[in-house]
Design an enzyme around this catalytic site. Structure first.
Site, mmCIF file in Angstrom:
data_model
loop_
_atom_site.group_PDB
_atom_site.id
_atom_site.type_symbol
_atom_site.label_atom_id
_atom_site.label_comp_id
_atom_site.label_asym_id
_atom_site.label_seq_id
_atom_site.Cartn_x
_atom_site.Cartn_y
_atom_site.Cartn_z
ATOM 1 N N TYR A 180 73.026 52.985 142.298
ATOM 2 C CA TYR A 180 72.684 51.826 143.139
ATOM 3 C C TYR A 180 72.193 52.292 144.505
ATOM 4 O O TYR A 180 72.545 53.369 144.983
ATOM 5 C CB TYR A 180 73.887 50.888 143.300
ATOM 6 N N CYS A 181 71.340 51.477 145.113
ATOM 7 C CA CYS A 181 70.867 51.731 146.468
ATOM 8 C C CYS A 181 70.537 50.382 147.095
ATOM 9 O O CYS A 181 70.744 49.341 146.472
ATOM 10 C CB CYS A 181 69.658 52.661 146.465
ATOM 11 N N THR A 182 70.021 50.379 148.319
ATOM 12 C CA THR A 182 69.876 49.135 149.080
ATOM 13 C C THR A 182 69.068 48.062 148.351
ATOM 14 O O THR A 182 69.569 46.979 148.064
ATOM 15 C CB THR A 182 69.224 49.427 150.446
ATOM 16 N N ILE A 209 71.712 46.645 145.929
ATOM 17 C CA ILE A 209 72.900 46.060 146.548
ATOM 18 C C ILE A 209 72.582 44.696 147.139
ATOM 19 O O ILE A 209 73.400 43.777 147.098
ATOM 20 C CB ILE A 209 73.432 46.984 147.677
#
Ligand SMILES: [Zn+2]
Ligand SMILES: [Zn+2]
Length: 304
Positions: A180-182, A209
């Protein structure tokens, strides 16, 4: 005049990135949009701001070439960006491996399976051995991350390949892993690099996210704040007094809980962003390293 910010990316083969760069620059200049756009042979990644009608025209024109591109509309405007920067680079996300990424008309080839926020929760429910793998730099994870996430020791996305090749994460290779990332773009690349390195079952979150937080606030599997790349430096998914909110960050000087990053005042020598409570920041606007060096220098000026 109402203003907006557009955030977007699209992985798609581009035969002539420089021609696309010029077209995008002219398009933005003509519409009075400012922001930052990167074009590579693998696609486009941008954030632009300006008048809402200009943003709409920009989105429509850009969609003609980047079919299926999704725009995220956000509050703000041209004033959030000092100028327009449109660049052609080797990569739209800088992992330092432009030759490894494979992109076709459907996007990244061999990337992790996409999960919606709802599917993430269902998957975790059904697979208790799942591992969340943070696809951001370690600093971002200090104030917020998925519950029990593995946070790699990286300062920039450039460090990921070395980190993955180190063997530290080989224990995850036969487990389901949700990267996961922004906003999702970094995991498009990261998840494909993990699969190339023998991670068998890799997933990524649609919209990252941001979309997960919009769906679940503080009541899901996310804990803490979200690091953001603008002057705010963090954002929350619930009200500040939300009882479900978990404060993860700590002031580097006094260990009080905080989610506020500051730029070290010792610029430009020091480019550290560090966590500080308000009281300590008022007394001492420097990061822990600069504070220690200053103390050492003033305590024993002759012993250097
Ligand atoms: Zn403090
Ligand atoms: Zn410093």
């Amino acid at each position: 005049m109402t203003s907006k910010i557009l955030l977007y990316y699209k992985f798609q083969p581009i035969a002539d990135p420089d021609a696309v760069r010029l077209w995008q620059r002219d398009l933005c200049e003509g519409l009075g949009l400012t922001g930052r756009i990167i074009v590579s042979k693998d696609g486009i990644n941008g954030t632009v701001g300006g008048d809402i009608r200009a943003c709409k025209t920009y989105a429509k024109k850009t969609k003609e070439y980047f079919k299926g591109i999704e725009f995220k509309w956000s509050e703000g405007g041209a004033e959030d960006f000092p100028k327009l920067s449109v660049k052609a680079r080797e990569e739209i996300v800088s992992f330092g491996a432009p030759g490894e990424l494979k992109v076709d008309e459907n996007g990244v080839v061999g990337g992790g399976t996409h999960l919606t926020p709802q599917q993430v929760n269902e998957f975790v429910e059904a697979n208790p051995d799942v591992v969340f793998f943070d696809g951001r730099n370690a600093r971002e994870a200090e104030i917020g991350r998925f519950k029990n996430a593995v946070v790699p020791d990286v300062e920039t996305t450039h460090d990921f390949i070395k980190e993955l090749d180190s063997g530290k994460y080989d224990w995850m290779k036969d487990k389901p892993v949700i990267s996961y990332c922004t906003g999702g773009i970094r995991c498009e690349v990261l998840s494909s690099m993990m699969k190339n390195r023998g991670f068998e079952e890799v997933y990524q979150i649609d919209g990252g996210i941001v979309r997960y937080g919009e769906a679940y606030g503080n009541s899901g599997l996310w804990e803490g704040s979200l690091y953001v790349f603008d002057d705010r430096m963090h954002t929350e998914f619930g009200a500040p007094d939300d009882p479900d909110y978990v404060q993860l960050g700590h002031c580097v000087h006094c260990s009080e809980p905080t989610n506020q990053f500051y730029n070290c005042a010792n610029e430009p020598e020091c480019r550290q962003q560090y966590l500080s409570c308000e009281a300590c920041r008022e007394k001492n606007p420097y990061c822990a390293t600069c504070t220690a060096e200053h103390k050492a220098a003033t305590a024993s000026p002759t012993s250097r």
